[in-house]
Design a protein around this motif. Structure first.
Motif, short mmCIF file in Angstrom:
data_model
loop_
_atom_site.label_atom_id
_atom_site.label_comp_id
_atom_site.label_asym_id
_atom_site.label_seq_id
_atom_site.Cartn_x
_atom_site.Cartn_y
_atom_site.Cartn_z
N THR A 241 4.54 11.58 5.23
CA THR A 241 3.78 10.96 6.32
C THR A 241 3.09 9.68 5.86
N ARG A 242 2.55 9.67 4.65
CA ARG A 242 1.92 8.46 4.13
C ARG A 242 2.88 7.29 4.09
N LEU A 243 4.08 7.55 3.59
CA LEU A 243 5.07 6.48 3.51
C LEU A 243 5.42 5.95 4.90
N CYS A 244 5.55 6.86 5.86
CA CYS A 244 5.93 6.44 7.21
C CYS A 244 4.84 5.58 7.85
N THR B 107 0.82 -1.20 0.00
CA THR B 107 0.00 0.00 0.00
C THR B 107 0.86 1.25 0.00
N ALA B 108 2.10 1.14 0.50
CA ALA B 108 3.00 2.29 0.47
C ALA B 108 3.25 2.76 -0.97
N CYS B 109 3.22 1.83 -1.92
CA CYS B 109 3.37 2.23 -3.33
C CYS B 109 2.19 3.09 -3.77
N LEU B 110 0.99 2.73 -3.33
CA LEU B 110 -0.19 3.51 -3.68
C LEU B 110 -0.14 4.90 -3.07
N VAL B 111 0.14 4.96 -1.77
CA VAL B 111 0.14 6.27 -1.10
C VAL B 111 1.33 7.11 -1.54
N ALA B 112 2.44 6.45 -1.91
CA ALA B 112 3.59 7.20 -2.40
C ALA B 112 3.26 7.86 -3.73
N GLY B 113 2.60 7.13 -4.61
CA GLY B 113 2.21 7.71 -5.89
C GLY B 113 1.26 8.88 -5.72
N ALA B 114 0.24 8.71 -4.86
CA ALA B 114 -0.72 9.79 -4.63
C ALA B 114 -0.05 10.99 -3.98
N CYS C 209 -3.27 6.75 15.67
CA CYS C 209 -2.66 7.61 14.66
C CYS C 209 -3.70 8.14 13.69
N TYR C 210 -4.64 7.31 13.33
CA TYR C 210 -5.70 7.69 12.40
C TYR C 210 -6.55 8.82 12.97
N PHE D 59 -4.13 10.35 7.88
CA PHE D 59 -5.48 9.84 7.60
C PHE D 59 -5.48 8.93 6.38
N TYR D 60 -4.96 9.42 5.26
CA TYR D 60 -5.04 8.66 4.01
C TYR D 60 -4.10 7.46 4.02
N GLY D 61 -2.99 7.54 4.73
CA GLY D 61 -2.07 6.40 4.77
C GLY D 61 -2.65 5.20 5.49
#
Length: 524
Positions: free
Chosen positions: A378-381, A151-158, A396-397, A434-436
């Motif tokens: 932050t998403r990646l982390c 999922t980090a790939c998805l959030v990293a792209g966004a 965290c959320y 939130f989104y991560g």
């Protein structure tokens, strides 16, 4: 952190397991590419079209209608995207969505009025974005233990798209103008088709369950037969086929199939003069040729097939909406939809608010870019930390939701360009939290089996929210004459979502009492 949710634990080891790697990383790369170039239209709408809309003397209510119609169509497409993937597969749906987005964005470059922009951007790009965003659904099927890293790939792209898109759009506008920049951006979006093309069916890459492997090794089926039957070769099957003569026809487009009789006898095993035989008789009934030409018959069959497919899609959507009867699913869908509504309308309002305060459009682009950069980090982390047992996802959320609401309130105070950029950086970190974790936490609560249903229900609630919230916020802005008042309303929606999640433990306890032995656990 508590154990994983029973919904995920109930996914038996007897079932085929996701590959958790292999071709799944190619799928993750495709998801990264789509998330990089497709969703960037959301935060960059104000940068891309603000000058043109202001030149047309468009009211902010009309601007809100254009933008929120885009989001409504996006979310409504998300309602049926899960059902469409069941019918046609992830790859066909994603390719169709990316092609539609690129084509509609290119046509938006030639818009001559707000109505034209409403048709090409709001309807075309909204539908394309909704069909393109199947990334998390396919990642959830390809990965299980490494779902957070994938999922980090998805959030990293966004996140990367949110960071670079405002600056790239401003650079393109300076070089080619609004129309040329939009055409080039449509060409960039077309690259998402490459990412969608690697979405192979997950069934091609499933791992066999341990029980099936053990069965193959021990020869379970062969052990059921007598020992001497394993050494003897079974008799060959005797097949008798009797064909009647064809009935002639004068019309070459008509079909007159012949009746056919098939009799098959196969000896399975023999033991001491006793034979065990299976006799199968298959009779294919004689069918009359259709009285209509073959081409018309095919067209009628296709039409019937399309109607049946649409019927299955609608019935599946209705079934998916029933998941909102569960309190936990209702909280997830409603809270997530309110946050997404408020966040999207805040982003599109920032360029207009800063220009009204006397700042150039370049300042707005930098503010959005800083927010995107902090969002990406932050998403990646949090996506990487989500796989660790000590990480508290829910805490965290919820902290991210509270920080988003606070940042929006602080942004309404005029403190200079530097401080505004700093506030946007904090807001980006909160949005990344939130989104991560949004999709990961949703999967933890509802399990993989209910994921597509909850995803569709959440998108339906989001579409209703955009249909109501966006225009209302636009009216408030035009009546009050202040962007700050509208932003306060958006901050209150974010705060309400935070309080909804405070009710989650009570909702889980209620469902535990209603369904003994089944409860949704988020983890401490």
């Amino acid at each position: 952190m508590a154990a994983a949710a029973p919904e995920e634990a109930k996914e038996s080891q007897c079932e085929p397991q996701p590959p958790d790697g292999g071709w799944g990383w190619m799928v993750a790369a495709g998801v990264f590419l789509i998330a990089l170039v497709v969703p960037m239209l959301l935060p960059s709408f104000g940068i891309l079209f603000s000058r043109q809309l202001l030149e047309w003397h468009t009211s902010y209510t009309t601007i809100a209608v254009i933008f929120n119609t885009f989001l409504v169509v996006w979310r409504l497409a998300g309602v049926v995207v899960g059902t469409l993937t069941k019918e046609f597969g992830f790859r066909r749906v994603a390719v169709t969505g990316t092609l539609l987005t690129a084509t509609s964005l290119t046509l938006s470059a030639f818009a001559a009025s707000p109505l034209h922009l409403l048709i090409t951007f709001s309807l075309g790009c909204g539908l394309g974005n909704g069909l393109s965003c199947v990334g998390y659904l396919i990642l959830a099927h390809y990965f299980k233990k490494r779902r957070g890293r994938a999922t980090a790939c998805l959030v990293a792209g966004a996140g990367l798209g949110h960071f670079v898109s405002p600056l790239v759009i401003r650079l393109l506008q300076e070089e080619y103008g609004m129309r040329g920049a939009t055409v080039v951006l449509g060409g960039i979006t077309l690259h998402a088709v490459v990412g969608a093309s690697v979405f192979q069916p997950v069934e091609w890459h499933w791992k066999k369950p341990k029980e099936d492997i053990a069965m193959e090794d021990t020869g379970t089926f062969s052990s059921l037969l007598p020992s001497h039957a394993k050494t003897k070769e079974p008799k060959r099957a005797e097949v008798k086929v009797a064909n009647d003569s064809k009935e002639g026809t004068d019309d070459p487009l008509c079909v007159a199939p012949s009746p056919r009789r098939v009799s098959q006898s196969t000896s399975v095993a023999e033991r001491e003069g006793t034979s065990f035989s299976v006799h199968t008789v298959v009779i294919v009934a004689k069918t009359e040729a259709p009285a209509v030409p073959l081409a018309a018959w095919r067209d009628r069959s296709r039409a019937c097939g399309l109607c049946r497919t649409l019927g299955r899609v609608l019935r599946s959507v209705v079934r998916d909406m029933r998941v909102l009867r569960k309190p936990t699913c209702l909280i997830i869908g409603l809270a997530s939809s309110l946050i997404i509504n408020a966040e999207a309308n805040f982003l599109v309002m920032v360029p207009f608010a800063l220009q009204a305060a006397g700042y150039p459009l370049q300042t707005a682009a930098w503010c959005l870019s800083i927010a995107g950069m902090s969002n990406l980090f932050t998403r990646l982390c949090v996506s990487a930390l989500s796989d660790l047992p000590w990480f508290n996802m829910r805490l965290c959320y919820m902290a991210g939701m509270a920080a988003m609401a606070t940042s929006v309130l602080v942004f309404t105070f005029q403190m200079g360009a530097v401080w505004q950029a700093a506030v946007m950086g904090v807001w980006g970190c909160a949005a990344g939290m939130f989104y991560g974790l949004n999709n990961l936490l949703m999967t933890r609560v509802v399990g993989l089996r209910c994921l597509i249903s909850v995803y569709g229900a959440r998108n339906l609630l989001g579409a209703l929210g955009f249909f109501i919230v966006g225009p209302v916020v636009g009216v408030i802005r035009d009546v009050s004459g202040s962007y700050a008042v509208s932003m306060w309303v958006l901050a209150s929606l974010m705060s309400f979502s935070f309080f909804l999640w405070l009710l989650m433990p009570a909702a889980q306890a209620y469902e535990s009492r209603q369904e003994p032995g089944e409860r949704s656990s988020i983890g401490a």
